[in-house]
Design a protein around this motif. Structure first.
Motif, PDB file in Angstrom:
ATOM      1  N   SER A   1      42.363  37.108  46.728  1.00 27.75           N
ATOM      2  CA  SER A   1      43.781  37.439  47.127  1.00 27.75           C
ATOM      3  C   SER A   1      43.618  37.497  48.690  1.00 27.75           C
ATOM      4  CB  SER A   1      44.198  38.348  46.759  1.00 27.75           C
ATOM      5  OG  SER A   1      43.838  39.531  47.165  1.00 27.75           O
ATOM      6  N   ILE A   2      44.838  37.419  49.309  1.00 29.67           N
ATOM      7  CA  ILE A   2      44.980  37.872  50.618  1.00 29.67           C
ATOM      8  C   ILE A   2      44.659  39.379  50.661  1.00 29.67           C
ATOM      9  CG2 ILE A   2      46.728  36.164  51.422  1.00 29.67           C
ATOM     10  CD1 ILE A   2      48.744  38.182  51.141  1.00 29.67           C
ATOM     11  N   ALA A   3      43.909  39.829  51.859  1.00 32.29           N
ATOM     12  CA  ALA A   3      43.281  41.239  51.869  1.00 32.29           C
ATOM     13  C   ALA A   3      44.457  42.247  52.014  1.00 32.29           C
ATOM     14  CB  ALA A   3      42.316  41.376  53.134  1.00 32.29           C
ATOM     15  N   MET A   4      45.614  41.797  52.397  1.00 32.71           N
ATOM     16  CA  MET A   4      46.712  42.860  52.365  1.00 32.71           C
ATOM     17  C   MET A   4      47.397  43.536  51.159  1.00 32.71           C
ATOM     18  SD  MET A   4      50.485  42.024  54.472  1.00 32.71           S
ATOM     19  CE  MET A   4      49.512  42.010  55.995  1.00 32.71           C
ATOM     20  N   VAL A   5      46.958  42.726  50.166  1.00 30.07           N
ATOM     21  CA  VAL A   5      47.362  43.357  48.632  1.00 30.07           C
ATOM     22  C   VAL A   5      45.948  43.830  47.801  1.00 30.07           C
ATOM     23  CG1 VAL A   5      49.363  41.642  48.499  1.00 30.07           C
ATOM     24  CG2 VAL A   5      46.993  40.908  47.441  1.00 30.07           C
ATOM     25  N   SER A   6      44.942  44.056  48.743  1.00 34.03           N
ATOM     26  CA  SER A   6      43.939  44.938  48.050  1.00 34.03           C
ATOM     27  C   SER A   6      44.154  46.028  47.695  1.00 34.03           C
ATOM     28  CB  SER A   6      42.706  44.781  49.261  1.00 34.03           C
ATOM     29  OG  SER A   6      41.547  45.592  48.589  1.00 34.03           O
ATOM     30  N   HIS A   7      44.963  46.936  48.386  1.00 31.81           N
ATOM     31  CA  HIS A   7      45.162  48.221  47.741  1.00 31.81           C
ATOM     32  C   HIS A   7      46.139  48.208  46.395  1.00 31.81           C
ATOM     33  CE1 HIS A   7      48.778  48.350  49.641  1.00 31.81           C
ATOM     34  NE2 HIS A   7      49.315  49.467  49.254  1.00 31.81           N
ATOM     35  N   LEU A   8      46.764  47.215  46.326  1.00 26.34           N
ATOM     36  CA  LEU A   8      47.477  47.172  45.108  1.00 26.34           C
ATOM     37  C   LEU A   8      46.842  46.728  44.117  1.00 26.34           C
ATOM     38  CD1 LEU A   8      50.846  45.485  46.350  1.00 26.34           C
ATOM     39  CD2 LEU A   8      50.733  47.888  45.901  1.00 26.34           C
ATOM     40  N   LEU A   9      45.945  45.558  44.258  1.00 23.52           N
ATOM     41  CA  LEU A   9      45.263  44.965  43.130  1.00 23.52           C
ATOM     42  C   LEU A   9      44.047  45.936  42.725  1.00 23.52           C
ATOM     43  CD1 LEU A   9      45.251  41.043  44.282  1.00 23.52           C
ATOM     44  CD2 LEU A   9      46.372  42.278  42.156  1.00 23.52           C
ATOM     45  N   THR A  10      43.353  46.736  43.621  1.00 24.50           N
ATOM     46  CA  THR A  10      42.060  47.388  43.159  1.00 24.50           C
ATOM     47  C   THR A  10      42.180  48.169  42.145  1.00 24.50           C
ATOM     48  OG1 THR A  10      41.294  46.994  45.609  1.00 24.50           O
ATOM     49  CG2 THR A  10      40.215  48.602  44.272  1.00 24.50           C
ATOM     50  N   PRO A  11      43.163  49.332  42.323  1.00 26.93           N
ATOM     51  CA  PRO A  11      43.575  50.211  41.113  1.00 26.93           C
ATOM     52  C   PRO A  11      43.955  49.117  39.744  1.00 26.93           C
ATOM     53  CG  PRO A  11      44.613  50.827  42.721  1.00 26.93           C
ATOM     54  CD  PRO A  11      44.244  49.367  42.906  1.00 26.93           C
ATOM     55  N   ILE A  12      44.403  48.005  39.728  1.00 27.14           N
ATOM     56  CA  ILE A  12      44.639  47.298  38.680  1.00 27.14           C
ATOM     57  C   ILE A  12      43.247  46.869  37.951  1.00 27.14           C
ATOM     58  CG2 ILE A  12      45.844  45.508  37.561  1.00 27.14           C
ATOM     59  CD1 ILE A  12      48.012  46.018  39.686  1.00 27.14           C
ATOM     60  N   MET A  13      42.440  46.207  39.005  1.00 24.05           N
ATOM     61  CA  MET A  13      41.502  45.559  38.473  1.00 24.05           C
ATOM     62  C   MET A  13      40.360  46.696  38.002  1.00 24.05           C
ATOM     63  SD  MET A  13      40.488  42.636  41.478  1.00 24.05           S
ATOM     64  CE  MET A  13      40.549  43.904  42.816  1.00 24.05           C
ATOM     65  N   ILE A  14      40.149  47.715  38.314  1.00 18.95           N
ATOM     66  CA  ILE A  14      39.363  48.951  37.948  1.00 18.95           C
ATOM     67  C   ILE A  14      39.916  49.464  36.593  1.00 18.95           C
ATOM     68  CG2 ILE A  14      38.637  51.192  38.160  1.00 18.95           C
ATOM     69  CD1 ILE A  14      38.645  50.845  41.363  1.00 18.95           C
ATOM     70  N   ALA A  15      41.327  49.514  36.268  1.00 17.70           N
ATOM     71  CA  ALA A  15      41.939  49.930  35.083  1.00 17.70           C
ATOM     72  C   ALA A  15      41.487  48.885  34.056  1.00 17.70           C
ATOM     73  CB  ALA A  15      43.443  49.948  35.216  1.00 17.70           C
ATOM     74  N   PHE A  16      41.684  47.444  34.619  1.00 24.99           N
ATOM     75  CA  PHE A  16      41.337  46.483  33.454  1.00 24.99           C
ATOM     76  C   PHE A  16      39.841  46.670  33.257  1.00 24.99           C
ATOM     77  CE2 PHE A  16      39.906  42.010  32.761  1.00 24.99           C
ATOM     78  CZ  PHE A  16      40.596  41.511  31.947  1.00 24.99           C
ATOM     79  N   GLN A  17      38.927  46.693  34.241  1.00 22.39           N
ATOM     80  CA  GLN A  17      37.522  47.000  33.755  1.00 22.39           C
ATOM     81  C   GLN A  17      37.399  48.137  32.841  1.00 22.39           C
ATOM     82  OE1 GLN A  17      34.925  47.596  37.204  1.00 22.39           O
ATOM     83  NE2 GLN A  17      33.607  45.982  36.229  1.00 22.39           N
ATOM     84  N   ALA A  18      38.104  49.081  32.888  1.00 19.96           N
ATOM     85  CA  ALA A  18      37.971  50.245  32.106  1.00 19.96           C
ATOM     86  C   ALA A  18      38.317  49.988  30.683  1.00 19.96           C
ATOM     87  CB  ALA A  18      38.898  51.453  32.325  1.00 19.96           C
ATOM     88  N   GLU A  19      39.275  49.053  30.484  1.00 27.13           N
ATOM     89  CA  GLU A  19      39.835  48.528  29.152  1.00 27.13           C
ATOM     90  C   GLU A  19      38.917  47.608  28.640  1.00 27.13           C
ATOM     91  OE1 GLU A  19      43.587  46.486  26.987  1.00 27.13           O
ATOM     92  OE2 GLU A  19      43.865  48.073  28.690  1.00 27.13           O
TER      93      GLU A  19
END
Length: 292
Positions: free
Chosen positions: A98-116
């Motif tokens: 992704s563009i770096a500007m949305v990193s702080h939006l995507l990172t928590p989602i990716m971590i939550a996905f990895q938890a599942e």
């Protein structure tokens, strides 16, 4: 060995015992089988088979070669099984860009996905370079701007990236707050170092402020945000960052023409794999739940 097809042909001849049986198994003409065997024997300088009325029998040299061919064939079979399993299951590498500007939006989602899905390994790629899905550089891309048009990609609208023009408390304390759009020319700005940026908010700013007011330039969005917070100048952040940081104050009301659409992009060959579909559903469900 230069030609695996020839070894594979010899392997099937040894298994079937006849040229016709190997040809049927490989889906080729019997003349192709004979040509492969002759070429392989000429290449190695030894006889691999004894020809007789009932078919072909491997020589001692042929048996040595075919043991290697058997092991290689088994490894290919195992590899195919692993690859198929990766396509069917939610595990292994998941490469997202992704563009770096949305990193702080995507990172928590990716971590939550990895938890599942704990068997998933996240690889997150950002930067100015467009990572090519057709070359396998990423499974899922979040792209900004005009709708991507690369062939063989599946493109879905995702969300609008709304921007806010802000100043930090540190900047206001030193330079004051602009009285309005007409006063922007009298202030300092943090901008991307690429003058040819396609971001609509960047083009807008360059239309209302002269270049000599761009006092801090950077190529990394995180660094630009840090500079804005530190007081280097006024600049753009996504609205979520404005809302979450009490040190930032909106300079003028956000405009619709600053927004850029975001697109979810996947390659057609990977779009329906379980791993990609699971992440797309997870991502969409998260943002749907965030809407008022």
């Amino acid at each position: 060995m230069d030609n695996w097809d020839e070894i594979r042909t010899a392997f099937q001849v040894a298994r079937k015992g006849t040229v016709s049986g190997a040809a049927e198994q490989l889906g080729v003409h019997h003349a192709t089988v004979i040509r492969h065997i002759d070429a392989l024997e000429q290449r190695l300088g030894v006889k691999l088979f004894q020809r007789h009325a009932r078919g072909y029998t491997a020589t001692e040299a042929g048996m040595d070669l075919l043991q290697v061919a058997q092991a290689t064939d088994d490894q290919f079979t195992q590899l195919a099984g692993r690859i198929k399993g990766q396509g069917e299951g939610v595990s292994g590498d998941l490469v997202i860009t992704s563009i770096a500007m949305v990193s702080h939006l995507l990172t928590p989602i990716m971590i939550a996905f990895q938890a599942e899905y704990p068997d998933v390994r996240i690889r997150y790629r950002t930067g100015d370079r467009v990572f090519r899905l057709e070359y396998g550089e990423a499974h899922v891309a979040i792209r900004a701007g005009s709708m991507p048009e690369e062939p063989d990609n599946v493109v879905q609208p995702f969300m609008a990236q709304r921007m806010a023009l802000v100043a930090s408390d540190a900047y206001v304390a030193k330079h004051g707050m602009p009285s309005g759009e007409d006063d922007l020319q009298n202030h300092r700005f943090v901008v991307h170092d690429n003058d040819a940026t396609r971001a609509p908010f960047g083009r807008w700013l360059r239309g209302v402020v002269t270049e000599d007011r761009f006092m801090y330039r950077a190529t990394d969005n995180r660094n630009m945000q840090d500079a804005i917070i530190a007081g280097a100048g006024i600049g753009f952040v996504i609205e979520q960052e404005r809302d979450s940081n009490p040190a930032l104050t909106e300079v003028i009301p956000s405009r619709d023409d600053w927004s850029a659409p975001l697109w979810l992009v996947t390659h057609v060959d990977l779009h329906r794999t379980a791993k990609v579909q699971a992440f797309l559903r997870f991502l969409k469900d998260h943002f749907k739940s965030q809407r008022p």
